[in-house]
Design a protein around this motif. Structure first.
Motif, mmCIF file in Angstrom:
data_model
loop_
_atom_site.group_PDB
_atom_site.id
_atom_site.type_symbol
_atom_site.label_atom_id
_atom_site.label_comp_id
_atom_site.label_asym_id
_atom_site.label_seq_id
_atom_site.Cartn_x
_atom_site.Cartn_y
_atom_site.Cartn_z
ATOM 1 N N GLY A 65 -8.703 -3.936 8.406
ATOM 2 C CA GLY A 65 -9.088 -3.219 7.205
ATOM 3 C C GLY A 65 -10.353 -3.767 6.575
ATOM 4 N N GLU A 92 -15.756 -1.286 2.198
ATOM 5 C CA GLU A 92 -14.383 -0.891 1.904
ATOM 6 C C GLU A 92 -14.051 0.499 2.431
ATOM 7 O OE1 GLU A 92 -14.448 0.985 -2.515
ATOM 8 O OE2 GLU A 92 -14.384 -1.191 -2.403
ATOM 9 N N ASP A 93 -14.997 1.137 3.104
ATOM 10 C CA ASP A 93 -14.785 2.519 3.547
ATOM 11 C C ASP A 93 -14.419 2.657 5.022
ATOM 12 O OD1 ASP A 93 -17.366 1.674 4.283
ATOM 13 O OD2 ASP A 93 -18.104 3.736 4.358
ATOM 14 N N PHE A 95 -12.216 1.013 8.697
ATOM 15 C CA PHE A 95 -11.334 0.136 9.448
ATOM 16 C C PHE A 95 -12.016 -0.091 10.788
ATOM 17 C CE2 PHE A 95 -8.407 1.421 6.308
ATOM 18 C CZ PHE A 95 -7.330 0.545 6.325
ATOM 19 N N ARG A 113 -12.046 5.567 6.269
ATOM 20 C CA ARG A 113 -10.891 5.643 5.375
ATOM 21 C C ARG A 113 -10.688 7.019 4.765
ATOM 22 N NH1 ARG A 113 -10.090 0.799 1.293
ATOM 23 N NH2 ARG A 113 -7.951 1.514 1.415
ATOM 24 N N GLY A 116 -7.737 8.357 6.248
ATOM 25 C CA GLY A 116 -6.504 7.655 5.927
ATOM 26 C C GLY A 116 -6.651 6.177 6.194
ATOM 27 N N ASP A 117 -5.558 5.458 5.978
ATOM 28 C CA ASP A 117 -5.516 4.036 6.297
ATOM 29 C C ASP A 117 -4.800 3.878 7.630
ATOM 30 O OD1 ASP A 117 -6.827 3.423 3.974
ATOM 31 O OD2 ASP A 117 -5.056 2.755 2.900
ATOM 32 N N TYR A 118 -5.253 2.934 8.430
ATOM 33 C CA TYR A 118 -4.731 2.740 9.786
ATOM 34 C C TYR A 118 -3.923 1.458 9.849
ATOM 35 C CZ TYR A 118 -8.265 6.266 10.577
ATOM 36 O OH TYR A 118 -9.013 7.408 10.501
ATOM 37 N N THR A 119 -2.761 1.527 10.499
ATOM 38 C CA THR A 119 -1.891 0.356 10.599
ATOM 39 C C THR A 119 -1.232 0.314 11.973
ATOM 40 O OG1 THR A 119 0.051 1.523 9.750
ATOM 41 C CG2 THR A 119 -1.335 0.403 8.129
ATOM 42 N N GLU A 135 -1.789 6.475 7.644
ATOM 43 C CA GLU A 135 -1.029 6.685 6.407
ATOM 44 C C GLU A 135 -1.921 7.301 5.346
ATOM 45 O OE1 GLU A 135 0.378 2.759 5.526
ATOM 46 O OE2 GLU A 135 1.946 2.890 7.032
#
Length: 135
Positions: A65, A92-93, A95, A113, A116-119, A135
């Motif tokens: 992130g 911050e934009d 991953f 981003r 979405g956010d990646y996990t 997510e």
């Protein structure tokens, strides 16, 4: 005259060797992979199988992130990282998805981003456990 030629050839060999060592094992950015992941995320997918999208051999991968440093990537993946991190340590934009093989980073994919956010679930991704979650 012969000494000048030998000196010139020797210098060229040394320079070429240094370039090969510097450029060797360098991770390259895979923009097509990033595009395909983000297209799946835009279409509503909440999980992406990396094996279905990659065309290269890899042993492990991890997604990082915003504000992740190169040192963190190297320590958590136990690899040497040569190549661009696309400025993730100050942005911050995005991953950064990092693929590794034989102790070196081999490919990266910049994931924005805005999609979405990646996990990952359960830590490091492998070819056997390759689902990247959005997510």
């Amino acid at each position: 005259m012969l000494q000048k030629w030998l000196f010139g050839i020797g210098g060229a060999v040394i320079i070429m060797t240094m370039l090969i060592l510097f450029m060797g094992n360098r991770a390259t950015e895979n923009t097509l992979l990033a595009k395909n992941i983000m297209e799946q995320a835009n279409s509503g997918s909440t999980a992406v199988s990396l094996n279905q999208l990659t065309t290269f051999d890899w042993e492990k991968a991890q997604v990082y992130g915003p504000y992740t440093t190169r040192d963190v990537i190297e320590k958590t993946m136990d690899i040497q990282f040569k190549g661009s991190t696309s400025g993730i340590d100050v942005r911050e934009d995005i991953f950064l998805l990092v693929f590794a093989k034989e102790g070196h980073a081999i490919k990266t994919a910049v994931l924005y981003r805005k999609v979405g956010d990646y996990t990952t679930k359960g830590g490091m991704l492998t070819p056997e456990s390759d689902l990247l979650y959005i997510e």
